[in-house]
Design a protein around this motif. Structure first.
Motif, PDB file in Angstrom:
ATOM      1  N   ALA B 222      10.124 -27.402  19.116  1.00  0.00           N
ATOM      2  CA  ALA B 222       9.830 -28.824  18.882  1.00  0.00           C
ATOM      3  C   ALA B 222       8.575 -29.220  19.661  1.00  0.00           C
ATOM      4  N   ALA B 233       5.714 -33.347  12.736  1.00  0.00           N
ATOM      5  CA  ALA B 233       6.895 -33.089  13.556  1.00  0.00           C
ATOM      6  C   ALA B 233       7.887 -34.242  13.419  1.00  0.00           C
ATOM      7  N   ASN B 234       7.339 -35.446  13.425  1.00  0.00           N
ATOM      8  CA  ASN B 234       8.201 -36.617  13.286  1.00  0.00           C
ATOM      9  C   ASN B 234       8.884 -36.623  11.925  1.00  0.00           C
ATOM     10  N   GLY B 237      12.017 -34.577  11.669  1.00  0.00           N
ATOM     11  CA  GLY B 237      13.168 -34.895  12.505  1.00  0.00           C
ATOM     12  C   GLY B 237      13.015 -34.634  13.981  1.00  0.00           C
ATOM     13  N   VAL B 238      11.782 -34.432  14.463  1.00  0.00           N
ATOM     14  CA  VAL B 238      11.575 -34.297  15.901  1.00  0.00           C
ATOM     15  C   VAL B 238      11.158 -35.674  16.427  1.00  0.00           C
ATOM     16  N   ASN B 239      11.798 -36.109  17.493  1.00  0.00           N
ATOM     17  CA  ASN B 239      11.438 -37.401  18.082  1.00  0.00           C
ATOM     18  C   ASN B 239      10.310 -37.179  19.091  1.00  0.00           C
ATOM     19  N   TYR B 243      10.604 -35.951  23.303  1.00  0.00           N
ATOM     20  CA  TYR B 243      10.245 -34.609  23.750  1.00  0.00           C
ATOM     21  C   TYR B 243       9.041 -34.619  24.670  1.00  0.00           C
TER      22      TYR B 243
END
Lengths: 238, 357
Positions: B222, B233-234, B237-239, B243
């Motif tokens: 991530a 990335a967002n 589903g990566v916040n 991170y």
């Protein structure tokens, strides 16, 4: 599956979407066609939570998602294949796919999903350790689709998957979209290549300066004079 | 594939042991002192490498975190609590075993916080500070983030330089040893330099183990995806905010831990540790090692810090760092340890040998 009611959104003071309403039923391919700057990408980004809606409602499987952060929307099963592919150039193909399953913590599911992707795109399997940035445009598009499939989505939103690809590759990509539908996926397809999109879609919406101006069955839209003139280049043919 | 990532770790351990044996047998044990200091500086470098190289967030203020750790322990372990001995909190701390008593070289009794407590407090303070400044500044990208962290570093430097409690320009000296269960003593005593050397490198090896596992984990992926493309990335589903804050605080705390032990080892700390030039040097070392290459950064950190600490670079220290940075950026912007470089060197050597044969 997805219903959008009088959705408004934009960037800062700029209002791009001016009250969009639409809906998608399970198992459909719905396409949104429109010119540059009509708000197609903004609509997808708003649905997927990357841009916040200023007013209106988005419901996904009867859950109101208008104010959800992007990662929560992915978790619910609504996945975006972003415009221009947006592959992670410095990550390998396998890592690109694995990051797609970021919201899934069960490694067993991830593994089986990875195998599904390799079956769907054998090209990617041959290149698992290659860096994402070294793939060709078509392969990158497959990787982007594969990456979004890794989150086991119920709805896949594709933003201009044909951009910058050779006609033969575009045909390939569209065949994959049909295959995805046959596997029971629901698809929202945004395209500038209106003819190709309408040929594979069930229904279509025409978007102009942030508003839906027309909605109909895809084959009806293909025959529609206005659409033909504006987007399918009929005038030009004459 | 899975175990391969640990191989360099064995190389590092072998190097540590061989260097100690070499220095002991050749009667040059004093060489270990600089290498011990290198180990503590390496903590900052590998932490910064994770932040910059893998997560793509630049920090020109990492020396400040090192100094925050060092100064926290320095203040807590030198502040004499004898006058406030009867204060409720002080006696409570005393009965809990948080304090320790020693006699300084002038024969004065000093009651101070034990280094263990100081270490915990340093970690907590660094975490809180990095968390609080991280929330607003990590919204920035690229040059803007560099400027903001530079500003943060400057603030910390000036506070340490001007604060009475921090000893102003003189810094703080006479810092007691860090006694680990009576087995190990982190101090600058010549008699203990071998155990100090191993203790320092033990901490680095543990940190490397932690970071290698982090980088290859789901979280690490991530982080690397943020580096590549935050927007994408967002969308999968990566916040990003979460991170970035995580890796920023982690790397700040790691730098602070290096600072804490370094301070006990050298027995003193000065405001220069927080200086902007120090931060720039850390960034330069990470760049020379090859941004997203934690081993490269560690190796270059050892080599360059060692040369600099031994005084080989003379008074042109910072200038030489500048020259190295310019050359690296010109000729091999991905760092000295880029795979291609080794390949071409190997090819060059092999072609020379085998063409003749």
């Amino acid at each position: 599956m997805l219903s959008v009611k009088s959705l408004e959104s934009g960037y800062g003071k700029l209002r791009v979407l001016k009250g969009i309403s639409m809906q998608i039923d399970p198992g459909e391919i719905v396409t949104i066609i429109g010119a540059n700057g009509a708000g197609k990408t903004t609509l997808l980004n708003t649905i997927s939570g990357i841009i916040k809606a200023t007013s209106g409602e988005i419901e996904f499987n009867r859950t109101k998602i208008s104010n959800f952060p992007a990662e929560k929307i992915v978790k619910l099963g609504c996945s975006l294949v972003p415009e221009g592919r947006q592959i992670f150039n410095t990550l390998t193909v396998k890592e690109n796919l694995l990051i797609g399953s970021h919201t899934i913590k069960n490694s067993q599911i991830v593994k089986s999903e990875l195998n599904n992707i390799y079956n769907l795109f054998p090209v990617l399997k041959d290149r698992i350790n290659q860096l994402g940035g070294t793939l060709s445009g078509g392969e990158q598009q497959m990787l982007a689709i594969g990456r979004s499939l890794m989150s086991k989505p119920k709805l896949i939103m594709l933003d201009e998957p044909s951009t910058g690809l050779a006609p033969l590759i575009i045909k390939n990509i569209f065949e994959i979209i049909i295959k995805l539908k046959e596997q029971g996926n629901t698809i929202l397809l945004v395209e500038q290549n209106a003819k190709a999109a309408l040929r594979i879609a069930d229904r279509g919406y025409v978007i102009e300066t942030g508003q839906i101006v027309l909605e109909d069955k895809a084959d009806a839209l293909l025959r529609n004079d206005e659409v033909q003139n504006a987007y399918l280049g009929k005038e030009y043919k004459k | 594939m899975n175990k391969k990532k640990y191989y360099p770790l064995f190389g590092l351990m072998a190097f540590i042991i061989l260097f100690q044996l070499f220095s002991s047998f050749s009667g040059k044990e004093f060489l270990l002192i600089q290498l011990t200091m290198c180990a503590y500086y390496s903590m900052v470098i590998i932490a910064l490498c994770t932040l910059m190289g893998y997560a793509g967030q630049i920090s020109l203020g990492h020396a400040a975190f090192f100094a925050i750790g060092g100064y926290t322990t320095a203040v807590l372990t030198t502040l004499n609590l004898i006058p406030d001995k009867d204060n409720f909190f002080i006696s409570l701390f005393n009965s809990l075993g948080f304090l320790s008593l020693r006699v300084n070289p002038y024969g004065i009794e000093i009651l101070h916080f034990s280094p263990w407590i100081a270490l915990v407090v340093a970690v907590v303070i660094t975490y809180v500070i990095s968390f609080i400044i991280g929330i607003p500044i990590l919204k920035l990208k690229g040059h803007y983030l560099a400027m903001a962290t530079l500003g943060f570093g400057t603030i910390i430097y000036r506070v340490l330089l001007g604060g009475k409690i921090f000893g102003e320009a003189d810094g703080i000296s006479d810092i007691p040893e860090f006694n680990i269960f009576n087995l190990l003593k982190i101090n600058g005593d010549n008699a203990d330099r071998i155990e100090n050397y191993y203790a320092a490198w033990f901490i680095v090896v543990i940190s490397m183990l932690l970071l290698i596992n982090l980088i290859h984990s789901r979280v690490g992926r991530a982080l690397r995806s943020l580096h590549g493309n935050e927007h994408a990335a967002n969308s999968i589903g990566v916040n990003p905010a979460r991170y970035k804050l995580f890796v920023f605080t982690l790397s700040a705390v790691m730098a602070a831990v290096g600072g804490v032990f370094m301070t006990h080892f050298s027995g003193s700390i000065g405001p220069g540790e927080a200086g902007v030039l120090k931060s720039v040097r850390y960034v330069a070392i990470v760049a020379v090692g090859g941004m997203a290459n934690i081993w490269g950064a560690l190796i270059m950190g050892i080599i360059l810090n060692y040369l600099s600490l031994r005084g080989y670079l003379g008074s042109y220290d910072e200038a030489i760092f500048g020259v190295i940075l310019v050359l690296i950026m010109l000729f091999t912007p991905d760092g000295i340890f880029k795979a291609g470089n080794f390949g071409s060197i190997k090819n060059f050597i092999f072609s020379k040998i085998f063409k003749k044969a």
